[in-house]
Design a protein around this motif. Structure first.
Motif, PDB file in Angstrom:
ATOM      1  N   PRO A  47     -15.928  12.454  -5.516  1.00  0.00           N
ATOM      2  CA  PRO A  47     -14.528  12.235  -5.133  1.00  0.00           C
ATOM      3  C   PRO A  47     -13.608  13.244  -5.822  1.00  0.00           C
ATOM      4  O   PRO A  47     -13.840  13.618  -6.962  1.00  0.00           O
ATOM      5  N   ILE A  48     -12.597  13.686  -5.113  1.00  0.00           N
ATOM      6  CA  ILE A  48     -11.599  14.602  -5.667  1.00  0.00           C
ATOM      7  C   ILE A  48     -10.260  13.863  -5.604  1.00  0.00           C
ATOM      8  O   ILE A  48      -9.743  13.596  -4.516  1.00  0.00           O
ATOM      9  N   ASN A 102      -3.145  16.068   1.370  1.00  0.00           N
ATOM     10  CA  ASN A 102      -3.773  15.486   0.185  1.00  0.00           C
ATOM     11  C   ASN A 102      -2.690  14.906  -0.722  1.00  0.00           C
ATOM     12  O   ASN A 102      -2.110  15.609  -1.529  1.00  0.00           O
ATOM     13  N   LEU A 103      -2.439  13.601  -0.541  1.00  0.00           N
ATOM     14  CA  LEU A 103      -1.411  12.942  -1.335  1.00  0.00           C
ATOM     15  C   LEU A 103      -2.042  11.868  -2.203  1.00  0.00           C
ATOM     16  O   LEU A 103      -3.074  11.288  -1.851  1.00  0.00           O
ATOM     17  N   GLY A 104      -1.415  11.620  -3.347  1.00  0.00           N
ATOM     18  CA  GLY A 104      -1.866  10.546  -4.224  1.00  0.00           C
ATOM     19  C   GLY A 104      -1.395   9.209  -3.684  1.00  0.00           C
ATOM     20  O   GLY A 104      -0.523   9.148  -2.803  1.00  0.00           O
ATOM     21  N   PRO A 105      -1.968   8.106  -4.201  1.00  0.00           N
ATOM     22  CA  PRO A 105      -1.618   6.765  -3.712  1.00  0.00           C
ATOM     23  C   PRO A 105      -0.125   6.462  -3.832  1.00  0.00           C
ATOM     24  O   PRO A 105       0.425   5.789  -2.953  1.00  0.00           O
ATOM     25  N   GLN A 106       0.520   6.938  -4.893  1.00  0.00           N
ATOM     26  CA  GLN A 106       1.940   6.621  -5.052  1.00  0.00           C
ATOM     27  C   GLN A 106       2.774   7.266  -3.955  1.00  0.00           C
ATOM     28  O   GLN A 106       3.683   6.648  -3.408  1.00  0.00           O
ATOM     29  N   VAL A 113      -9.174   4.573  -0.673  1.00  0.00           N
ATOM     30  CA  VAL A 113     -10.492   4.671  -1.304  1.00  0.00           C
ATOM     31  C   VAL A 113     -10.437   4.005  -2.672  1.00  0.00           C
ATOM     32  O   VAL A 113      -9.524   4.268  -3.456  1.00  0.00           O
ATOM     33  N   ARG A 114     -11.367   3.123  -2.967  1.00  0.00           N
ATOM     34  CA  ARG A 114     -11.500   2.574  -4.314  1.00  0.00           C
ATOM     35  C   ARG A 114     -12.702   3.212  -4.980  1.00  0.00           C
ATOM     36  O   ARG A 114     -13.689   3.504  -4.307  1.00  0.00           O
ATOM     37  N   LEU A 115     -12.595   3.413  -6.267  1.00  0.00           N
ATOM     38  CA  LEU A 115     -13.682   4.052  -6.999  1.00  0.00           C
ATOM     39  C   LEU A 115     -14.414   2.967  -7.772  1.00  0.00           C
ATOM     40  O   LEU A 115     -13.775   2.184  -8.471  1.00  0.00           O
ATOM     41  N   SER A 116     -15.723   2.924  -7.603  1.00  0.00           N
ATOM     42  CA  SER A 116     -16.500   1.889  -8.270  1.00  0.00           C
ATOM     43  C   SER A 116     -17.288   2.500  -9.417  1.00  0.00           C
ATOM     44  O   SER A 116     -18.207   3.288  -9.199  1.00  0.00           O
ATOM     45  N   LEU A 117     -16.896   2.145 -10.617  1.00  0.00           N
ATOM     46  CA  LEU A 117     -17.557   2.675 -11.813  1.00  0.00           C
ATOM     47  C   LEU A 117     -18.497   1.603 -12.364  1.00  0.00           C
ATOM     48  O   LEU A 117     -18.055   0.513 -12.732  1.00  0.00           O
ATOM     49  N   ILE A 118     -19.780   1.929 -12.361  1.00  0.00           N
ATOM     50  CA  ILE A 118     -20.773   1.013 -12.914  1.00  0.00           C
ATOM     51  C   ILE A 118     -21.101   1.508 -14.323  1.00  0.00           C
ATOM     52  O   ILE A 118     -21.435   2.685 -14.495  1.00  0.00           O
ATOM     53  N   CYS A 119     -20.976   0.644 -15.305  1.00  0.00           N
ATOM     54  CA  CYS A 119     -21.207   1.071 -16.684  1.00  0.00           C
ATOM     55  C   CYS A 119     -21.732  -0.109 -17.495  1.00  0.00           C
ATOM     56  O   CYS A 119     -21.584  -1.272 -17.082  1.00  0.00           O
ATOM     57  N   PRO A 120     -22.345   0.144 -18.638  1.00  0.00           N
ATOM     58  CA  PRO A 120     -22.993  -0.949 -19.376  1.00  0.00           C
ATOM     59  C   PRO A 120     -22.006  -2.000 -19.888  1.00  0.00           C
ATOM     60  O   PRO A 120     -22.345  -3.182 -19.928  1.00  0.00           O
ATOM     61  N   ASP A 121     -20.799  -1.609 -20.278  1.00  0.00           N
ATOM     62  CA  ASP A 121     -19.870  -2.578 -20.876  1.00  0.00           C
ATOM     63  C   ASP A 121     -18.504  -2.527 -20.197  1.00  0.00           C
ATOM     64  O   ASP A 121     -17.538  -1.964 -20.725  1.00  0.00           O
TER      65      ASP A 121
END
Lengths: 173, 171
Positions: A47-48, A102-106, A113-121
């Motif tokens: 993602p950019i 190419n505009l930001g959400p604001q 698009v939602r970004l899904s970050l999978i992480c241990p904690d």
């Protein structure tokens, strides 16, 4: 008198290059010939994120997610391109470019698009992100679909799901 | 004898490299007059060819083909130089400072010395037309210009060459 321009004609003009040069180039060619074919490149998807101020955003992602800078490029017109990594997960950050849509959400008043970050904690990551300026949309909780997960919005309007899969013992609770 | 097709291709290309290197390097050296530029462009030519061999695109790979690639690289080099010269507003005779590397492999005829003092754009068109002996339409194709624009560039380049050649005589 012969035309001096005609005196220049020299279709073939062999010359011996320096021996070190010839040997080095031969080695580079051998390396090139044995490189893996382009079809063996690993497929990735990155993602950019468009933001109003990439420098500020990059600092936020470092503070919030412990992201590291993979590379950063400052283009002549003043635009900034940076690639960040959280563990093996990579994403890029750059300026909004209205001329290319190419505009930001604001600027858009929403995000597609939602970004899904999978992480241990995920609890610790969300806490750190909030301390760095993110807003909680849903707190981190055990979800019925087998994840411990929540959602935050970063200061630039991008939404991040932060979570990890529940193990079997947790799911049985 | 190797039976691996990859090894076989590599061997064939390396054999061509050994035969073609003095031709390609010499072609570039005589025309650009600068050892380090000639080495850089020679590397570009052979590495580009090696990439096409790796992709299994031998085509009509031969010394003549490599020289044609070298000619393209040389035209690109002169195009970059011409842009720099325009940026710096270099006068015609100042471009001789480009060639900093000693160039003693080639005998320095007066015509060659004159050619090297010309701006990159003139040097490119005269080299293709007179040194390489290409036809005017072929020169136009190499430079990516129209026939008409090429003829007019050639006329200006010849004029500049003759003036400079004459000056050398008067000195």
């Amino acid at each position: 008198m012969i035309d001096p321009l005609d005196a220049l004609h020299r279709p073939s003009s062999p010359a011996e290059p320096r021996a070190e040069f010839a040997a080095r180039l031969r080695q580079q060619i051998e390396t090139e010939l044995r490189r893996e074919s382009i079809t063996e490149v690993r497929i990735t998807l990155t993602p950019i994120l468009a933001v109003p101020d990439p420098d500020q955003a990059i600092q936020f992602y470092k503070d919030a997610f412990g992201a590291t800078e993979v590379w950063l490029e400052r283009l002549p017109g003043g635009a900034v391109y940076g690639e960040l990594a959280v563990g093996d997960a990579k994403f890029e950050v750059t300026n909004e470019a209205a001329e290319h849509g190419n505009l930001g959400p604001q600027a858009l008043g929403g995000t597609s698009v939602r970004l899904s970050l999978i992480c241990p904690d995920p609890d610790a990551v969300a806490e750190r992100a909030v301390a760095a300026g993110a807003r909680i949309i849903f707190p981190i909780t055990d979800q019925p679909y087998g994840y411990r997960q929540g959602r935050i919005e970063d200061p630039f309007g991008h939404q991040w799901l932060i979570g990890r899969p529940l193990d079997q013992a947790e799911q049985a609770r | 004898v190797s039976t691996d097709p990859v090894d076989d291709r590599a061997e064939r290309f390396l054999a061509l490299y050994d035969r073609a290197l003095p031709e390609v390097y010499g072609y570039l050296l005589h025309r650009c007059g600068d050892v380090s530029v000639a080495e850089d462009l020679t590397s570009e030519v052979f590495l580009a060819a090696a990439r096409s061999v790796r992709r299994d695109e031998w085509g009509d790979l031969s010394i003549a083909w490599l020289i044609a690639v070298a000619r393209n690289k040389l035209v690109d080099h002169w195009r970059r130089k011409a842009r720099e010269e325009r940026g710096l507003q270099v006068m015609a005779t100042d471009s001789a400072t480009e060639d900093v590397t000693p160039f003693d492999q080639v005998e320095e005829g007066r015509a060659w010395a004159t050619l090297r003092r010309l701006p990159a754009q003139y040097r490119a068109v005269l080299t293709l037309r007179y040194v390489d002996g290409l036809s005017v339409p072929e020169v136009a194709a190499e430079l990516g210009r129209t026939l008409h624009a090429t003829e007019s560039l050639l006329a200006r380049a010849r004029g500049a060459f003759r003036r400079l050649y004459q000056e050398a005589d008067d000195d």
